[in-house]
Design a protein around this motif. Structure first.
Motif, PDB file in Angstrom:
ATOM      1  N   GLY A 144       0.345   3.557 -11.819  1.00 38.62           N
ATOM      2  CA  GLY A 144       0.542   2.794 -13.044  1.00 38.62           C
ATOM      3  C   GLY A 144      -0.214   3.388 -14.211  1.00 38.62           C
ATOM      4  N   VAL A 145       0.410   3.305 -15.380  1.00 39.94           N
ATOM      5  CA  VAL A 145      -0.214   3.689 -16.644  1.00 39.94           C
ATOM      6  C   VAL A 145      -0.273   2.440 -17.501  1.00 39.94           C
ATOM      7  CG1 VAL A 145      -0.047   5.125 -18.706  1.00 39.94           C
ATOM      8  CG2 VAL A 145       0.656   6.048 -16.482  1.00 39.94           C
ATOM      9  N   PHE A 146      -1.450   2.128 -18.025  1.00 42.91           N
ATOM     10  CA  PHE A 146      -1.600   0.917 -18.818  1.00 42.91           C
ATOM     11  C   PHE A 146      -2.507   1.203 -20.010  1.00 42.91           C
ATOM     12  CE2 PHE A 146      -4.357   1.020 -15.168  1.00 42.91           C
ATOM     13  CZ  PHE A 146      -5.621   0.736 -15.647  1.00 42.91           C
ATOM     14  N   ASP A 147      -2.253   0.474 -21.048  1.00 46.40           N
ATOM     15  CA  ASP A 147      -3.012   0.617 -22.290  1.00 46.40           C
ATOM     16  C   ASP A 147      -3.009   2.067 -22.773  1.00 46.40           C
ATOM     17  OD1 ASP A 147      -4.399  -0.359 -24.455  1.00 46.40           O
ATOM     18  OD2 ASP A 147      -6.368  -0.169 -23.498  1.00 46.40           O
ATOM     19  N   ARG A 148      -1.917   2.784 -22.473  1.00 51.70           N
ATOM     20  CA  ARG A 148      -1.633   4.146 -22.933  1.00 51.70           C
ATOM     21  C   ARG A 148      -2.557   5.196 -22.333  1.00 51.70           C
ATOM     22  NH1 ARG A 148      -0.727   4.710 -29.256  1.00 51.70           N
ATOM     23  NH2 ARG A 148      -0.052   6.754 -28.443  1.00 51.70           N
ATOM     24  N   ASN A 149      -3.848   4.938 -22.236  1.00 51.21           N
ATOM     25  CA  ASN A 149      -4.806   5.964 -21.832  1.00 51.21           C
ATOM     26  C   ASN A 149      -5.242   5.870 -20.376  1.00 51.21           C
ATOM     27  OD1 ASN A 149      -5.672   5.108 -24.942  1.00 51.21           O
ATOM     28  ND2 ASN A 149      -5.515   7.303 -24.615  1.00 51.21           N
ATOM     29  N   TRP A 150      -5.027   4.733 -19.738  1.00 52.41           N
ATOM     30  CA  TRP A 150      -5.529   4.526 -18.387  1.00 52.41           C
ATOM     31  C   TRP A 150      -4.428   4.764 -17.346  1.00 52.41           C
ATOM     32  CZ3 TRP A 150     -10.591   3.611 -17.264  1.00 52.41           C
ATOM     33  CH2 TRP A 150     -11.421   3.228 -18.327  1.00 52.41           C
ATOM     34  N   LYS A 151      -4.838   5.318 -16.231  1.00 52.29           N
ATOM     35  CA  LYS A 151      -3.909   5.541 -15.129  1.00 52.29           C
ATOM     36  C   LYS A 151      -4.592   5.178 -13.812  1.00 52.29           C
ATOM     37  CE  LYS A 151      -2.741   9.757 -13.859  1.00 52.29           C
ATOM     38  NZ  LYS A 151      -2.071  11.074 -13.809  1.00 52.29           N
ATOM     39  N   LEU A 152      -3.855   4.468 -12.961  1.00 51.37           N
ATOM     40  CA  LEU A 152      -4.367   4.050 -11.662  1.00 51.37           C
ATOM     41  C   LEU A 152      -3.450   4.585 -10.568  1.00 51.37           C
ATOM     42  CD1 LEU A 152      -6.271   2.362  -9.872  1.00 51.37           C
ATOM     43  CD2 LEU A 152      -4.766   0.397 -10.276  1.00 51.37           C
ATOM     44  N   GLU A 153      -4.044   5.255  -9.579  1.00 51.60           N
ATOM     45  CA  GLU A 153      -3.295   5.823  -8.461  1.00 51.60           C
ATOM     46  C   GLU A 153      -3.989   5.458  -7.150  1.00 51.60           C
ATOM     47  OE1 GLU A 153      -1.816  10.088  -9.558  1.00 51.60           O
ATOM     48  OE2 GLU A 153      -3.709   9.757 -10.588  1.00 51.60           O
ATOM     49  N   VAL A 154      -3.197   4.962  -6.205  1.00 54.54           N
ATOM     50  CA  VAL A 154      -3.718   4.627  -4.882  1.00 54.54           C
ATOM     51  C   VAL A 154      -2.755   5.182  -3.837  1.00 54.54           C
ATOM     52  CG1 VAL A 154      -4.398   2.790  -3.291  1.00 54.54           C
ATOM     53  CG2 VAL A 154      -4.809   2.516  -5.745  1.00 54.54           C
ATOM     54  N   ASP A 155      -3.298   5.825  -2.821  1.00 54.44           N
ATOM     55  CA  ASP A 155      -2.504   6.308  -1.692  1.00 54.44           C
ATOM     56  C   ASP A 155      -3.360   6.154  -0.439  1.00 54.44           C
ATOM     57  OD1 ASP A 155      -0.875   7.544   0.134  1.00 54.44           O
ATOM     58  OD2 ASP A 155      -0.330   9.195  -1.183  1.00 54.44           O
ATOM     59  N   TYR A 156      -3.106   5.085   0.289  1.00 56.78           N
ATOM     60  CA  TYR A 156      -3.926   4.777   1.466  1.00 56.78           C
ATOM     61  C   TYR A 156      -3.019   4.563   2.663  1.00 56.78           C
ATOM     62  CZ  TYR A 156      -7.129   2.442   4.673  1.00 56.78           C
ATOM     63  OH  TYR A 156      -7.883   2.117   5.763  1.00 56.78           O
ATOM     64  N   ALA A 157      -3.394   5.120   3.793  1.00 50.53           N
ATOM     65  CA  ALA A 157      -2.622   4.941   5.027  1.00 50.53           C
ATOM     66  C   ALA A 157      -3.555   5.026   6.224  1.00 50.53           C
ATOM     67  CB  ALA A 157      -1.521   5.990   5.137  1.00 50.53           C
ATOM     68  N   LYS A 158      -3.202   4.269   7.248  1.00 54.98           N
ATOM     69  CA  LYS A 158      -3.988   4.286   8.487  1.00 54.98           C
ATOM     70  C   LYS A 158      -3.058   3.929   9.641  1.00 54.98           C
ATOM     71  CE  LYS A 158      -8.302   2.536  10.517  1.00 54.98           C
ATOM     72  NZ  LYS A 158      -8.904   3.895  10.609  1.00 54.98           N
ATOM     73  N   VAL A 159      -3.253   4.595  10.774  1.00 60.87           N
ATOM     74  CA  VAL A 159      -2.418   4.352  11.948  1.00 60.87           C
ATOM     75  C   VAL A 159      -3.312   4.072  13.145  1.00 60.87           C
ATOM     76  CG1 VAL A 159      -0.466   5.718  11.113  1.00 60.87           C
ATOM     77  CG2 VAL A 159      -2.284   6.830  12.437  1.00 60.87           C
ATOM     78  N   SER A 160      -2.692   3.552  14.191  1.00 62.37           N
ATOM     79  CA  SER A 160      -3.460   3.086  15.347  1.00 62.37           C
ATOM     80  C   SER A 160      -4.030   4.217  16.180  1.00 62.37           C
ATOM     81  CB  SER A 160      -2.572   2.197  16.222  1.00 62.37           C
ATOM     82  OG  SER A 160      -1.413   2.915  16.643  1.00 62.37           O
ATOM     83  N   ASP A 161      -3.357   5.370  16.236  1.00 61.95           N
ATOM     84  CA  ASP A 161      -3.803   6.447  17.106  1.00 61.95           C
ATOM     85  C   ASP A 161      -3.299   7.772  16.560  1.00 61.95           C
ATOM     86  OD1 ASP A 161      -1.093   7.081  18.689  1.00 61.95           O
ATOM     87  OD2 ASP A 161      -1.320   4.910  18.548  1.00 61.95           O
ATOM     88  N   ILE A 162      -3.819   8.853  17.090  1.00 59.01           N
ATOM     89  CA  ILE A 162      -3.507  10.179  16.552  1.00 59.01           C
ATOM     90  C   ILE A 162      -2.101  10.623  16.908  1.00 59.01           C
ATOM     91  CG2 ILE A 162      -5.930  10.850  16.558  1.00 59.01           C
ATOM     92  CD1 ILE A 162      -5.420  12.429  19.116  1.00 59.01           C
ATOM     93  N   TYR A 163      -1.450   9.970  17.889  1.00 60.98           N
ATOM     94  CA  TYR A 163      -0.098  10.350  18.290  1.00 60.98           C
ATOM     95  C   TYR A 163       0.953   9.425  17.701  1.00 60.98           C
ATOM     96  CZ  TYR A 163      -2.787  12.975  21.747  1.00 60.98           C
ATOM     97  OH  TYR A 163      -3.675  13.815  22.351  1.00 60.98           O
ATOM     98  N   PHE A 164       0.570   8.607  16.739  1.00 63.82           N
ATOM     99  CA  PHE A 164       1.498   7.625  16.185  1.00 63.82           C
ATOM    100  C   PHE A 164       2.732   8.296  15.597  1.00 63.82           C
ATOM    101  CE2 PHE A 164       3.076   5.065  12.649  1.00 63.82           C
ATOM    102  CZ  PHE A 164       3.267   3.838  13.264  1.00 63.82           C
ATOM    103  N   PHE A 165       2.539   9.318  14.771  1.00 63.17           N
ATOM    104  CA  PHE A 165       3.676   9.956  14.110  1.00 63.17           C
ATOM    105  C   PHE A 165       4.491  10.800  15.086  1.00 63.17           C
ATOM    106  CE2 PHE A 165       0.650   9.219  10.636  1.00 63.17           C
ATOM    107  CZ  PHE A 165       1.460   8.490   9.781  1.00 63.17           C
ATOM    108  N   ARG A 166       3.905  11.187  16.203  1.00 64.94           N
ATOM    109  CA  ARG A 166       4.667  11.909  17.220  1.00 64.94           C
ATOM    110  C   ARG A 166       5.619  10.978  17.951  1.00 64.94           C
ATOM    111  NH1 ARG A 166       1.679  13.741  22.606  1.00 64.94           N
ATOM    112  NH2 ARG A 166       1.988  11.491  22.902  1.00 64.94           N
ATOM    113  N   ASP A 167       5.205   9.742  18.152  1.00 63.98           N
ATOM    114  CA  ASP A 167       5.961   8.815  18.988  1.00 63.98           C
ATOM    115  C   ASP A 167       6.785   7.802  18.206  1.00 63.98           C
ATOM    116  OD1 ASP A 167       4.657  10.090  21.074  1.00 63.98           O
ATOM    117  OD2 ASP A 167       3.057   8.592  21.173  1.00 63.98           O
ATOM    118  N   VAL A 168       6.451   7.564  16.940  1.00 61.00           N
ATOM    119  CA  VAL A 168       7.114   6.531  16.152  1.00 61.00           C
ATOM    120  C   VAL A 168       7.687   7.160  14.887  1.00 61.00           C
ATOM    121  CG1 VAL A 168       6.828   4.334  14.936  1.00 61.00           C
ATOM    122  CG2 VAL A 168       5.536   4.775  17.031  1.00 61.00           C
ATOM    123  N   SER A 169       8.955   6.868  14.605  1.00 60.04           N
ATOM    124  CA  SER A 169       9.567   7.344  13.371  1.00 60.04           C
ATOM    125  C   SER A 169       8.967   6.574  12.198  1.00 60.04           C
ATOM    126  CB  SER A 169      11.078   7.148  13.417  1.00 60.04           C
ATOM    127  OG  SER A 169      11.681   7.547  12.207  1.00 60.04           O
TER     128      SER A 169
END
Length: 819
Positions: free
Chosen positions: A350-375
C-alpha cells in the motif's frame, strides 16, 4: 373511446419491462379504397386514428388495414440484432422511446381486441420482438403473442410458443421457452418463464448451462430458477447436476454467478484422480463479505490423505491491498509422521499519503517438506528459505528511508540457521546536480542481527552501522557516456562473542568491536557506434565498447562475520559491477580494468534480432588487491552472453565463462527454442565445474550433499496445440553428472466451451537417503498419474489450470531482446 397503451407491445413482449403503463388513445382508421393492397406506416408512439367502418372490421372479411413499421437503417445490416449484447438506450423515461411495428396486416373488433398478423416485428430502443401474431385483449388489458415468439432486449433472448403480458400487473409469462443470456455465457429452457419487474426472471422446471447450442455436456436442472440480470446471479431450488442428461448429484439450493459481479455462493467443483493422492473432489465457496473484502474457502477431499481446507481472504483499504492465505490438512494419512500439515501467508502492499509505502510478505509452514507434499502458492521461496518480512518506507524529493524487519524459515534440515534483521533502518540521500556535472548521494543503514543457531559457531547477535557517501561525475551524449564515481565505505560492528567457539576457522579471528573504512573509485566509459551491414541487407549493426577501471584497496576483514553477504552471479554484466558480494560484510579488493563490447543487429523495422556481449577483467595487481591465488593469471575468465531471434520462430540464449589459465569452461548455460504455429520445443543445458563451486561457494554450502562432480543438467520441453480443444505438453530433465533422471512430466488436456479434462503423468526425484552418488540406498522417486475434470462458464474458468503436476523445473522462455 378505449385507451390503448402507447408502448404496450414493447412493454409486454420484451423481458426487461422497463416502461410504466403510460397510455395513449389509439384506434384504427380504415384505409381508403385506393390505398388497399399497399402497405402503410404506423408509429405507435403518437398515432391516434379511428375505426370509421367498424362493421367491416367486425366481419373480418378483409383486413381493415395493412401496416408496416418505419424501416430503420439497422434493417439493412446482415447480422441479427436480436442475438447481440446491447447497451440499453439512456433515457429517464423509457416510455418516451417510440415503438415501431411492422406486420403484414392488422384487424380488430372495436373495444374488444386488435390483432397484428404475419411477420410481426416490434422495435423499441434495444428491445425487439418477432412473432406470427400479436393480439391485444382490451377488456383484460392483456397482450398475447403466438407462434415462433422471439424476444430480445439486448440482455436476454427468448424463443417460445406463446407469450402473455398483463399490463395491469406488469407480468409477462412465456410457455415452453428457450432462452440465451446475451451478455453472459448461459442458456437453458423452461416450461414456464415468468417475468416480473426489471431484468428479473423466474423459471419453472427449467435448466441452465454455459454450453453452446446443441451441446448437452452438462447442465443444472431445477424445479425453480430465479435469474437476476441486474445482480448477475441465478438461484436454483432443488437443482441436480446432469452430465449428458444423466443426474450426477443433487443439492437443495444453489446460487450460481452469471457475470463478473462478485456474489456469495458455490463456485464450480473439480474432480480428479491420482495414483499419489487418490480420488480428489475440490469444492470452492466464495463469500462476498463487503465491497472491499471477500473470502474464498476451498474444501479438497483426497481419499489417500484426508480433507484439506484452504482459505484466501482479500481486502482493499486506504492503507492498500492485502491477502491472507491458509491451508490445513488434518492428520495427513499418507505421511503420518508429519501429523497435521498447515501453511499460512500474509501479503500487503500500500501507498498512502503519497510518500509512505507499506509492504508485508510473511509465510510459515508446518514442516520443511510441506511444499514437496502439498500443492501451495503460499509465500515467496528462494534458496530453500521462506521469506518473512515487513517494510515501511518514506520517500521525498531527496530522501528514501525505510524500516525493515526480516526473518526466514528454512526448508531444509540444516542446523546452520540464518540471521534475521530485527530491525534494519535505512536512509539514502540523493542530490543530483549538486553542481554542474556533479551528483551527490549517501547510503546509510543501521542493522541488528539475531539468530537461533545453537551450534556456537557464529555470533548470536550483532549490530552494524554503515554510511557510504559518494560523488559522481556523469557525462552523457548521444554517441557515448563517461561516468566517474568515488565513494567512502564506513562500517562499524559490535559482535556478541559470548559462548562462541573461537577455535573454529570462521570464528577464530572475530573481534567484538570492529571499525572499517574503505575507499572505492570507479570510472566507466561506453561508446555507441552504428552502421549499416553489408552481409545482412537492410540490417543495422551497433557496437558498444565499454571499459571500466575499479580500485578498492585490500583490507583484512577476517574479524567480521558474514551476516547477509553472499557471492553474486558472475556473467558479462557482472564484470562491470563494483561489488563482488551482496551486502557490506565483505568488500572485495580490486585494482582492475574491465573491458568488453556488445554488438546488436536490428532489422529494417528496428527490431533487435541478435546481440553478442563479451568481456574480461585484467587484474593490475593480484598480490595485495585481489583474493585470487597469486599463481593465477592476471586475467579473469572470458564472459560471453548472446541472444538470437530468427524470424520469431527460432530463439536462442546462451552464456559461457571460459578460464584461459586453466583452459576450461567454468560455467555455461544454453537455451534454444523452436516455435511453429501452435507448437514449440525447447532444449536447455547448464554446466558448472566442481572446482568453480569449491572456489566460490564451497565454504558456505556442503557441496557433497548436492553433487559429486559439478553440475551438468539437460532439459527437454515441448508443447503442441493439436486442435482448438486438444493440448499436449511434456518435460524431461536429466543430470548427466549423476546419470539420473531428475523429473519428467507429460500432460494431455481437452478444453471445450463449457468443460475440460486433463491427464497428467509425473515422475520426480524426491530424496536420496544414502547421499548423492551413493548407490545404496539410491535416489527415491514418486510417480503419479492424475485425472482432472471440471466445468467452465458464466464468466469464470475456475479449475481449468490443471497445473504442472508439482514439477519443480518448469518452462522458461528464452530471454527477450529489446523490441
Amino acid at each position: 373511446m378505449s385507451k390503448f397503451p402507447r408502448t404496450w407491445l414493447a412493454l409486454s413482449i420484451t423481458t426487461a419491462l422497463c416502461v410504466t403503463n403510460a397510455q395513449a388513445e389509439t384506434s384504427v382508421q380504415e384505409n381508403s379504397q385506393e390505398d388497399q393492397g399497399s402497405l402503410s406506416q404506423v408509429d405507435l408512439s403518437d398515432s391516434q386514428t379511428e375505426l370509421t367502418d367498424s362493421s367491416t372490421a367486425q366481419q373480418n372479411a378483409e383486413p381493415a388495414a395493412e401496416l408496416t413499421a418505419i424501416v430503420s437503417a439497422a434493417e439493412d445490416q446482415t447480422f441479427d440484432l436480436t442475438s447481440q449484447c446491447l447497451i440499453p438506450e439512456k433515457s429517464e423515461e423509457d416510455e418516451e422511446l417510440p415503438t415501431h411495428v411492422e406486420a403484414d396486416s392488422l384487424d380488430g373488433i372495436n373495444g374488444k381486441e386488435a390483432t397484428y398478423r404475419g411477420n410481426v416485428k416490434v422495435t423499441q430502443g434495444t428491445k425487439r420482438v418477432n412473432a406470427d401474431t400479436v393480439t391485444l385483449y382490451q377488456a383484460e388489458n392483456t397482450i398475447v403473442a403466438r407462434g415462433n415468439v422471439e424476444m430480445s432486449d439486448g440482455q436476454i433472448k427468448t424463443v417460445s410458443e406463446t407469450a402473455t403480458s398483463n399490463l395491469d400487473t406488469d407480468v409477462t409469462t412465456l410457455e415452453m421457452a428457450n432462452y440465451n443470456l446475451l451478455c453472459q455465457n448461459g442458456r437453458g429452457d423452461a416450461k414456464v418463464i415468468r417475468v416480473e419487474g426489471k431484468l428479473y426472471y423466474e423459471l419453472e422446471d427449467g435448466s441452465i448451462t454455459s454450453c453452446p447450442e446443441d451441446d448437452n455436456s452438462w447442465r443444472l436442472v431445477s424445479s425453480s430458477i430465479q435469474i437476476d440480470q441486474e445482480a448477475e446471479e441465478a438461484t436454483l431450488y432443488n437443482p441436480r447436476f446432469e452430465i449428458q442428461n444423466v443426474p450426477v448429484f443433487y443439492l437443495p439450493w444453489l446460487t450460481v454467478p452469471i457475470g463478473d459481479t462478485r456474489k456469495t455462493g458455490f463456485l464450480y467443483p473439480t474432480v480428479a484422480y491420482g495414483t499419489s493422492d487418490g480420488f480428489e473432489l475440490e469444492v470452492p465457496v466464495y463469500w462476498n463479505l463487503a465491497p472491499n473484502y471477500d473470502l474464498e474457502t476451498t474444501f479438497k477431499y483426497m481419499s489417500e490423505r484426508g480433507l484439506q481446507t484452504d482459505g484466501k481472504f482479500r481486502y482493499l483499504s486506504g492503507w492498500g491491498r492485502g491477502q491472507i492465505e491458509g491451508q490445513f490438512l488434518a492428520d495427513d494419512q499418507k505421511y503420518p509422521e508429519e501429523g497435521d500439515r498447515w501453511g499460512v501467508g500474509y501479503t500487503h502492499y500500500g501507498v498512502f499519503d503519497r510518500n509512505w509505502k507499506l509492504e508485508v510478505d510473511y509465510a510459515k509452514v508446518s514442516d520443511i517438506y510441506f511444499f514437496r507434499d502439498v500443492s501451495s502458492s503460499i509465500g515467496e521461496r528462494e534458496d530453500g528459505q521462506l521469506l518473512q518480512q515487513g517494510k515501511v518506507s518514506y520517500r521525498s524529493d531527496h530522501w528514501d528511508t525505510s524500516l525493515l524487519l526480516r526473518d526466514f524459515q528454512l526448508l531444509s534440515d540444516t542446523t546452520d540457521l540464518p540471521y534475521r534483521m530485527v530491525p534494519q533502518l535505512s536512509a539514502k540521500y540523493f542530490y543530483p546536480d549538486l553542481l554542474p556535472y556533479l551528483d551527490f548521494d549517501m547510503v546509510s543503514h543501521a542493522t541488528h542481527f539475531d539468530t537461533d543457531d545453537e551450534r556456537n559457531a557464529k555470533p548470536s547477535q550483532a549490530t552494524r552501522l554503515h554510511i557510504e557517501p559518494g560523488l559522481t561525475i556523469p557525462l552523457h551524449t548521444t554517441w557515448g557516456s563517461w561516468e566517474t564515481e568515488g565513494r567512502v565505505l564506513g562500517t562499524y560492528y559490535h559482535q556478541n562473542l559470548d559462548g562462541l567457539d573461537l577455535s573454529l576457522e570462521d570464528t577464530r579471528n572475530l573481534d567484538s568491536n570492529v571499525a572499517r573504512i574503505i575507499p572505492e573509485f570507479r570510472s566507466t566509459g561506453t561508446l555507441y557506434l552504428e552502421r549499416g551491414t553489408s552481409f545482412f541487407d537492410g540490417y543495422t549493426q551497433t557496437l558498444e565498447p565499454k571499459v571500466q577501471y575499479l580500485y578498492v584497496p585490500y583490507e583484512d576483514q577476517s574479524n567480521i562475520y558474514d551476516y547477509d553477504t553472499t557471492l553474486m552471479q558472475t556473467d558479462y554484466y557482472g564484470l562491470f559491477r563494483t561489488r563482488k558480494y551482496s551486502g557490506v560484510d565483505k568488500i572485495a579488493a580490486a585494482n582492475q580494468i574491465s573491458y568488453g563490447a556488445t554488438t546488436r543487429f536490428y532489422d529494417s523495422n528496428y527490431r533487435e534480432r541478435m546481440n553478442l556481449a563479451f568481456g574480461q577483467i585484467y587484474y593490475l595487481n593480484t598480490d595485495d588487491t585481489s583474493e585470487t591465488d597469486p599463481a593465477d593469471s592476471n586475467y579473469s575468465a572470458w564472459a560471453i552472453e548472446s541472444d538470437f531471434n530468427f524470424n520469431d520462430y527460432l530463439f536462442y540464449h546462451g552464456g559461457i565463462q571460459y578460464d584461459i589459465s586453466d583452459a576450461e569452461v567454468q560455467l555455461a548455460n544454453s537455451t534454444i527454442e523452436y516455435r511453429q504455429g501452435p507448437g514449440y520445443i525447447q532444449t536447455n543445458y547448464r554446466y558448472v565445474t566442481r572446482s568453480y563451486l569449491d572456489k566460490t561457494v564451497g565454504n558456505s554450502i556442503n557441496l557433497d550433499s548436492i553433487t559429486t562432480d559439478g553440475i551438468s543438467q539437460i532439459g527437454l520441453l515441448g508443447g503442441y496445440k493439436l486442435s482448438r480443444n486438444w493440448n499436449f505438453n511434456a518435460q524431461y530433465f536429466y543430470d548427466t553428472t549423476e546419470d539420473i533422471m531428475l523429473e519428467a512430466l507429460a500432460r494431455v488436456t481437452y478444453t471445450s466451451d463449457c468443460w475440460y479434462v486433463g491427464i497428467t503423468y509425473t515422475d520426480q526425484l524426491r530424496s536420496w537417503p544414502g547421499g548423492v552418488g551413493t548407490p545404496n540406498p539410491g535416489p527415491e522417486y514418486e510417480e503419479n498419474i492424475s485425472f482432472n475434470i471440471g466445468i467452465i462458464g458464466f464468466g469464470t474458468n475456475f479449475g481449468t489450470d490443471v497445473g504442472d503436476g508439482g514439477n519443480a523445473l518448469g518452462y522458461g522462455r528464452p530471454f527477450y531482446l529489446n523490441n
